[in-house]
Scaffold this motif. Structure first.
Motif, PDB file in Angstrom:
ATOM      1  N   TYR A 150     125.398 -45.189   2.395  1.00 19.48           N
ATOM      2  CA  TYR A 150     124.802 -44.877   3.694  1.00 19.48           C
ATOM      3  C   TYR A 150     123.827 -45.981   4.074  1.00 19.48           C
ATOM      4  O   TYR A 150     123.017 -46.423   3.259  1.00 19.48           O
ATOM      5  CB  TYR A 150     124.056 -43.541   3.628  1.00 19.48           C
ATOM      6  N   LYS A 151     123.933 -46.422   5.317  1.00 18.12           N
ATOM      7  CA  LYS A 151     122.982 -47.388   5.865  1.00 18.12           C
ATOM      8  C   LYS A 151     122.507 -46.868   7.213  1.00 18.12           C
ATOM      9  O   LYS A 151     123.309 -46.552   8.088  1.00 18.12           O
ATOM     10  CB  LYS A 151     123.624 -48.767   6.033  1.00 18.12           C
ATOM     11  N   ASN A 152     121.195 -46.791   7.366  1.00 20.68           N
ATOM     12  CA  ASN A 152     120.612 -46.261   8.596  1.00 20.68           C
ATOM     13  C   ASN A 152     119.513 -47.206   9.076  1.00 20.68           C
ATOM     14  O   ASN A 152     118.554 -47.464   8.355  1.00 20.68           O
ATOM     15  CB  ASN A 152     120.045 -44.856   8.353  1.00 20.68           C
ATOM     16  N   GLU A 153     119.683 -47.755  10.292  1.00 17.00           N
ATOM     17  CA  GLU A 153     118.662 -48.606  10.899  1.00 17.00           C
ATOM     18  C   GLU A 153     118.081 -47.889  12.106  1.00 17.00           C
ATOM     19  O   GLU A 153     118.819 -47.262  12.876  1.00 17.00           O
ATOM     20  CB  GLU A 153     119.245 -49.950  11.331  1.00 17.00           C
ATOM     21  N   ASN A 154     116.762 -48.014  12.294  1.00 14.52           N
ATOM     22  CA  ASN A 154     116.089 -47.383  13.426  1.00 14.52           C
ATOM     23  C   ASN A 154     115.164 -48.377  14.098  1.00 14.52           C
ATOM     24  O   ASN A 154     114.437 -49.120  13.424  1.00 14.52           O
ATOM     25  CB  ASN A 154     115.265 -46.172  12.961  1.00 14.52           C
ATOM     26  N   TYR A 155     115.195 -48.367  15.434  1.00 10.23           N
ATOM     27  CA  TYR A 155     114.311 -49.219  16.229  1.00 10.23           C
ATOM     28  C   TYR A 155     113.655 -48.346  17.295  1.00 10.23           C
ATOM     29  O   TYR A 155     114.349 -47.690  18.071  1.00 10.23           O
ATOM     30  CB  TYR A 155     115.100 -50.350  16.886  1.00 10.23           C
ATOM     31  N   ASP A 156     112.326 -48.356  17.318  1.00 13.11           N
ATOM     32  CA  ASP A 156     111.592 -47.490  18.239  1.00 13.11           C
ATOM     33  C   ASP A 156     110.542 -48.312  18.991  1.00 13.11           C
ATOM     34  O   ASP A 156     109.705 -48.981  18.378  1.00 13.11           O
ATOM     35  CB  ASP A 156     110.922 -46.358  17.454  1.00 13.11           C
ATOM     36  N   PHE A 157     110.604 -48.264  20.326  1.00 14.37           N
ATOM     37  CA  PHE A 157     109.693 -49.026  21.174  1.00 14.37           C
ATOM     38  C   PHE A 157     108.971 -48.045  22.098  1.00 14.37           C
ATOM     39  O   PHE A 157     109.613 -47.414  22.950  1.00 14.37           O
ATOM     40  CB  PHE A 157     110.457 -50.047  22.012  1.00 14.37           C
ATOM     41  N   LYS A 200     124.739 -46.067  10.644  1.00 18.04           N
ATOM     42  CA  LYS A 200     124.145 -45.476  11.841  1.00 18.04           C
ATOM     43  C   LYS A 200     122.959 -46.329  12.279  1.00 18.04           C
ATOM     44  O   LYS A 200     122.059 -46.619  11.491  1.00 18.04           O
ATOM     45  CB  LYS A 200     123.696 -44.044  11.566  1.00 18.04           C
ATOM     46  N   ILE A 201     122.960 -46.724  13.554  1.00 22.51           N
ATOM     47  CA  ILE A 201     121.874 -47.511  14.131  1.00 22.51           C
ATOM     48  C   ILE A 201     121.360 -46.768  15.355  1.00 22.51           C
ATOM     49  O   ILE A 201     122.141 -46.408  16.240  1.00 22.51           O
ATOM     50  CB  ILE A 201     122.356 -48.916  14.532  1.00 22.51           C
ATOM     51  N   THR A 202     120.051 -46.513  15.418  1.00 20.89           N
ATOM     52  CA  THR A 202     119.494 -45.785  16.551  1.00 20.89           C
ATOM     53  C   THR A 202     118.404 -46.606  17.238  1.00 20.89           C
ATOM     54  O   THR A 202     117.679 -47.370  16.598  1.00 20.89           O
ATOM     55  CB  THR A 202     118.881 -44.438  16.115  1.00 20.89           C
ATOM     56  N   PHE A 203     118.332 -46.423  18.585  1.00 22.80           N
ATOM     57  CA  PHE A 203     117.298 -47.031  19.420  1.00 22.80           C
ATOM     58  C   PHE A 203     116.568 -45.943  20.168  1.00 22.80           C
ATOM     59  O   PHE A 203     117.194 -45.003  20.667  1.00 22.80           O
ATOM     60  CB  PHE A 203     117.919 -47.955  20.475  1.00 22.80           C
ATOM     61  N   GLU A 204     115.281 -46.102  20.260  1.00 20.60           N
ATOM     62  CA  GLU A 204     114.511 -45.224  21.126  1.00 20.60           C
ATOM     63  C   GLU A 204     113.563 -46.068  21.966  1.00 20.60           C
ATOM     64  O   GLU A 204     112.804 -46.882  21.428  1.00 20.60           O
ATOM     65  CB  GLU A 204     113.736 -44.190  20.303  1.00 20.60           C
ATOM     66  N   THR A 205     113.615 -45.895  23.290  1.00 13.60           N
ATOM     67  CA  THR A 205     112.750 -46.635  24.195  1.00 13.60           C
ATOM     68  C   THR A 205     112.254 -45.692  25.286  1.00 13.60           C
ATOM     69  O   THR A 205     112.619 -44.514  25.327  1.00 13.60           O
ATOM     70  CB  THR A 205     113.491 -47.812  24.850  1.00 13.60           C
ATOM     71  N   GLU A 206     111.475 -46.244  26.172  1.00  7.93           N
ATOM     72  CA  GLU A 206     111.018 -45.473  27.329  1.00  7.93           C
ATOM     73  C   GLU A 206     110.851 -46.430  28.505  1.00  7.93           C
ATOM     74  O   GLU A 206     111.278 -47.592  28.439  1.00  7.93           O
ATOM     75  CB  GLU A 206     109.717 -44.748  27.005  1.00  7.93           C
ATOM     76  N   ASN A 207     110.221 -45.957  29.581  1.00  6.20           N
ATOM     77  CA  ASN A 207     110.014 -46.793  30.749  1.00  6.20           C
ATOM     78  C   ASN A 207     109.294 -48.086  30.378  1.00  6.20           C
ATOM     79  O   ASN A 207     108.459 -48.118  29.474  1.00  6.20           O
ATOM     80  CB  ASN A 207     109.202 -46.046  31.809  1.00  6.20           C
ATOM     81  N   ASP A 208     109.619 -49.157  31.101  1.00  2.00           N
ATOM     82  CA  ASP A 208     109.050 -50.497  30.934  1.00  2.00           C
ATOM     83  C   ASP A 208     109.678 -51.284  29.789  1.00  2.00           C
ATOM     84  O   ASP A 208     109.280 -52.419  29.527  1.00  2.00           O
ATOM     85  CB  ASP A 208     107.522 -50.458  30.733  1.00  2.00           C
ATOM     86  N   PHE A 209     110.657 -50.696  29.109  1.00  4.81           N
ATOM     87  CA  PHE A 209     111.391 -51.423  28.073  1.00  4.81           C
ATOM     88  C   PHE A 209     112.830 -51.638  28.543  1.00  4.81           C
ATOM     89  O   PHE A 209     113.549 -50.670  28.830  1.00  4.81           O
ATOM     90  CB  PHE A 209     111.379 -50.656  26.749  1.00  4.81           C
ATOM     91  N   PHE A 210     113.230 -52.896  28.615  1.00  8.55           N
ATOM     92  CA  PHE A 210     114.587 -53.263  29.021  1.00  8.55           C
ATOM     93  C   PHE A 210     115.386 -53.621  27.768  1.00  8.55           C
ATOM     94  O   PHE A 210     114.891 -54.323  26.887  1.00  8.55           O
ATOM     95  CB  PHE A 210     114.561 -54.448  29.970  1.00  8.55           C
ATOM     96  N   VAL A 211     116.630 -53.145  27.719  1.00  7.95           N
ATOM     97  CA  VAL A 211     117.459 -53.357  26.532  1.00  7.95           C
ATOM     98  C   VAL A 211     118.724 -54.121  26.904  1.00  7.95           C
ATOM     99  O   VAL A 211     119.472 -53.717  27.795  1.00  7.95           O
ATOM    100  CB  VAL A 211     117.852 -52.010  25.873  1.00  7.95           C
ATOM    101  N   ASN A 212     118.928 -55.253  26.228  1.00  5.97           N
ATOM    102  CA  ASN A 212     120.205 -55.968  26.269  1.00  5.97           C
ATOM    103  C   ASN A 212     120.924 -55.661  24.962  1.00  5.97           C
ATOM    104  O   ASN A 212     120.400 -55.928  23.876  1.00  5.97           O
ATOM    105  CB  ASN A 212     119.980 -57.471  26.381  1.00  5.97           C
ATOM    106  N   PHE A 213     122.123 -55.094  25.063  1.00  4.19           N
ATOM    107  CA  PHE A 213     122.866 -54.734  23.849  1.00  4.19           C
ATOM    108  C   PHE A 213     124.354 -54.794  24.140  1.00  4.19           C
ATOM    109  O   PHE A 213     124.822 -54.318  25.172  1.00  4.19           O
ATOM    110  CB  PHE A 213     122.505 -53.316  23.391  1.00  4.19           C
ATOM    111  N   ASN A 214     125.079 -55.386  23.201  1.00  6.58           N
ATOM    112  CA  ASN A 214     126.538 -55.317  23.303  1.00  6.58           C
ATOM    113  C   ASN A 214     127.154 -55.504  21.922  1.00  6.58           C
ATOM    114  O   ASN A 214     126.540 -56.066  21.018  1.00  6.58           O
ATOM    115  CB  ASN A 214     127.096 -56.372  24.257  1.00  6.58           C
TER     116      ASN A 214
END
Length: 718
Positions: free
Chosen positions: A54-61, A188-202
């Motif tokens: 199992y590999k789990n990455e998390n990014y929270d802004f 599993k890779i998760t992102f969490e953001t809110e207003n004022d954070f722009f995400v470029n992802f592909n």
């Protein structure tokens, strides 16, 4: 009371810190952990060194007012199936404290590491990281004892980075393959953001897409990428993983309002709630249309041109380039050095006017655009990306974009690098032969259109290294005395100049060419000038001694032996002509190495006098990936070995080799003329890219080159 208060404060901090670590641990290891009981791996992976269960990455802004917090973590659960894997995971290095360099605050970040071992019988052993870790080179190291084949290691790495910012800010981009060196059963890779954070992802090359997860709050956003049974990746030499393997790229950009969005060094989406997946030609046009503009006072260039004539526009523009390189860069290097070393408090005051110092390609391009506009010379702005990033149509991260200036003379001229050694038509080799975007500048005023173009490529006739060695063998001292002269052309030249030269190796050349007064000659006070000169000379001597030692060690690494009596001399800096070589001499001796006495005779490892060659290991012979080398290039070696009086040479036939095909070649020839052994060898790479189907053809000439380095001659006593 004071000591009791201090004790209470430390005690409370310890309790709070322990509570935080316990909370973090529960994020990964808890009763709801669906992977906490998995210990088996599929039969098909039984021969793998290790398997990632199992590999789990998390990014929270997230932000609150001016405070921003970036939290990231990774957890892995790995089955160790051989001793190599046990050795790899027997030690962890980490920093548990660091200071954020983001925003305008200087706040402390924290890192938490958790490790536990699951034995084959199910017994779990949690490592006390605080107790077991030791300080080492500003970091901590944890050794995992009693780790064995068949164990499972389960660890997490959790980082919290707080800072303050009211401006636009780009987080470091992440560009990585989906797979690792071991198979992954569940990712599993998760992102969490809110207003004022722009995400470029592909995602690319077949990697899964990022999916949006609905949240209860409209200002909060969550995304997840999931994959199962991810094959392991091989990362062989001469390979670009992001070009061929399933991968993903992302960058998060923080911008509080519209004006900051406009200033952002990123290709942002129209709305922060939208993921930016692709960057179109129109996006490129919009971004760079205002980023590059003519700027600069041309008086210095106009003065330089007075009374001069040139055979062509190309010659004139190249001479302006060289002058600009000196006027706005190299003439201030001494001032920079004297200021940084505190020999002078503000050496720039010695100049007649406030110095204009170019320290980026962008500054130089804007300045040259001003000249081109003033003189009605047509040009384009080229936006490209290195081939390691994939094609220009897939560019997503603005930092991966490179900007060149293309001057549309009869023979187009490209400006792409601005350093003390850079030349016209020199740009990053990773851009050669790639597709790029040309921003068309209408009537030298503004960008009006954009089109896709192909950048030129060099050939192995352009990028050449010529190495000539005169070798004398002292029979009584068992020593080889070597005089070596190297001449480098094209990309081979640019790769070596910054390693082999320092500013004092070329600054006088520039002063003499342009009639510039050296810095210390501008000092009027004789007493102060003498003081500065004494300190400066001492500094230069120290730098030269360090440089000589570094170059000596480089020679020792090249031949893998100890060298003595080393000297180094630059013959030609190669800084004022695209076809002019960077040329230098090295003299040194090698004692005992490469020489073996056999009765009255000597065995000389003559092949080792050629620079070290690529050795293809047995595991590399089978390959599944295409081949990406740096650029087409050629290497020519000439050895003139003086045969000691009273000796003759045998074994010459082994030095003659010929392998040629469409991927490259290696040819060596040996002969004896006037008591000297002449050995000449030439290796060529035909292209920077070869399909995997041509790998065996490449191996053929690479092996021939390596085999020559293993060949010997016999000096036979007459």
């Amino acid at each position: 009371m004071k000591y009791n208060y201090l004790f209470l404060l430390l005690f409370c901090f310890s309790i709070t810190n322990a509570q935080k670590k316990e909370e973090i641990k529960n994020l990964f290891w808890n009763t709801n952990d669906e992977f906490g009981t998995i210990v088996a791996v599929p039969e098909k992976y039984k021969n793998e060194s290790a398997v990632i269960i199992y590999k789990n990455e998390n990014y929270d802004f997230h932000k609150f007012g001016k405070s921003v917090t970036y939290t990231s973590s990774v957890r892995k659960r790995i089955k160790l199936q051989d001793q190599a894997a046990v050795t790899e995971f027997s030690e962890f290095s980490f920093k548990d404290r660091f200071y954020s360099n983001k925003g305008f605050s200087f706040k402390k970040g924290t890192i938490t590491l958790g490790i536990k071992i699951i034995k084959p019988d199910g017994k779990e052993i949690e490592i006390d990281v605080n107790k077991e870790s030791v300080e080492e080179d500003e970091s901590k190291k944890v050794a995992i004892s009693n780790l064995e084949v068949g164990d499972i290691i389960d660890f997490y790495y959790h980082s919290v980075e707080p800072f303050k910012s009211s401006l636009e800010f780009g987080f470091e981009p992440v560009e990585t393959t989906l797979g690792e060196s071991y198979p992954i059963l569940d990712l599993k890779i998760t992102f969490e953001t809110e207003n004022d954070f722009f995400v470029n992802f592909n995602s690319y090359n077949g990697a899964p897409e990022l999916k949006k997860i609905e949240t209860k709050k409209s200002n909060e956003r969550k995304y997840v990428l999931s994959a199962s049974d991810v094959a392991k990746n091989d990362f062989p030499r001469w390979f670009l993983p992001l070009v061929e393997l399933p991968c993903y790229k992302f960058q998060v950009f923080f911008a509080r309002s519209g004006k900051f969005e406009q200033r952002a060094d990123a290709f942002l989406s129209d709305k922060e709630s939208d993921i930016k997946k692709t960057v179109s030609k129109e996006d490129i046009l919009d971004y760079y249309n205002t980023k590059f503009y003519p700027s600069g006072n041309l008086n210095d260039v106009n003065d330089f041109l007075k009374g001069k004539s040139f055979s062509s526009d190309e010659e004139k523009i190249k001479e302006i380039y060289y002058f600009t390189r000196h006027q706005f860069y190299t003439r201030y290097i001494e001032a920079y050095i004297l200021g940084e070393t505190k020999i002078m408090s503000y050496p720039y005051a010695l100049y007649d006017s406030y110095p204009i110092f170019f320290n980026s390609e962008e500054q130089f391009i804007r300045y040259f655009m001003a000249y081109l506009k003033k003189n009605d010379i047509n040009y384009d702005i080229i936006v490209a990306t290195g081939r390691e990033n994939g094609p220009i149509k897939d560019i997503l991260i603005q930092q991966n974009a490179r900007v060149l200036l293309k001057i549309n003379t009869a023979e187009p001229i490209y400006f792409g690098i601005f350093t003390p050694y850079s030349l016209p038509n020199q740009f990053d080799t990773s851009l050669e032969n790639t597709n790029a975007y040309a921003l068309k500048v209408s009537k030298n005023k503004k960008v009006t259109d954009i089109e896709e173009v192909k950048l030129p490529t060099s050939t192995n006739d352009d990028n050449v290294s010529k190495v000539a060695l005169n070798v004398a063998f002292d029979v009584t001292l068992n020593t080889l005395k070597i005089n070596k002269e190297t001449s480098l052309f094209g990309n081979n030249k640019s790769f070596e100049q910054s390693d082999k030269m320092n500013f004092y190796d070329y600054i006088t050349e520039d002063y003499e060419k342009y009639g510039t007064t050296p810095l210390l000659d501008l000092v009027r006070n004789k007493k102060m000038k003498e003081k500065y000169r004494k300190e400066y000379d001492a500094l230069l001597q120290k730098m030269k001694d360090k440089q000589k030692e570094s170059l000596k060690k480089a020679a020792e690494r090249e031949y893998n032996v100890k060298v003595d009596d080393f000297s180094f001399e630059i013959v030609n800096t190669g800084r004022y002509g695209e076809t002019e070589p960077f040329q230098y001499k090295e003299n040194f001796t090698i004692k005992d190495d490469f020489i073996k006495k056999a009765g009255p005779n000597f065995i000389i490892e003559i092949g080792k006098l050629i620079d070290s060659q690529v050795e293809i290991e047995e595991k590399e012979y089978k390959r599944e990936n295409n081949i990406y080398t740096s650029f087409p290039r050629a290497f020519n070696y000439k050895i003139e070995f003086s045969i000691p009086e009273g000796y003759s040479v045998t074994g010459l036939e082994k030095l003659n080799k010929t392998v040629e095909n469409e991927t490259g070649s290696f040819i060596s020839k040996a002969s004896i003329i006037d008591s000297k052994l002449h050995l000449e060898a030439t290796k060529k790479y035909s292209h920077s890219y070869e399909p995997v189907a041509n790998w065996q053809k490449m191996i053929a000439f690479l092996d021939a080159a390596y085999q020559l380095t293993q060949e010997k001659i016999l000096l036979k006593k007459n």
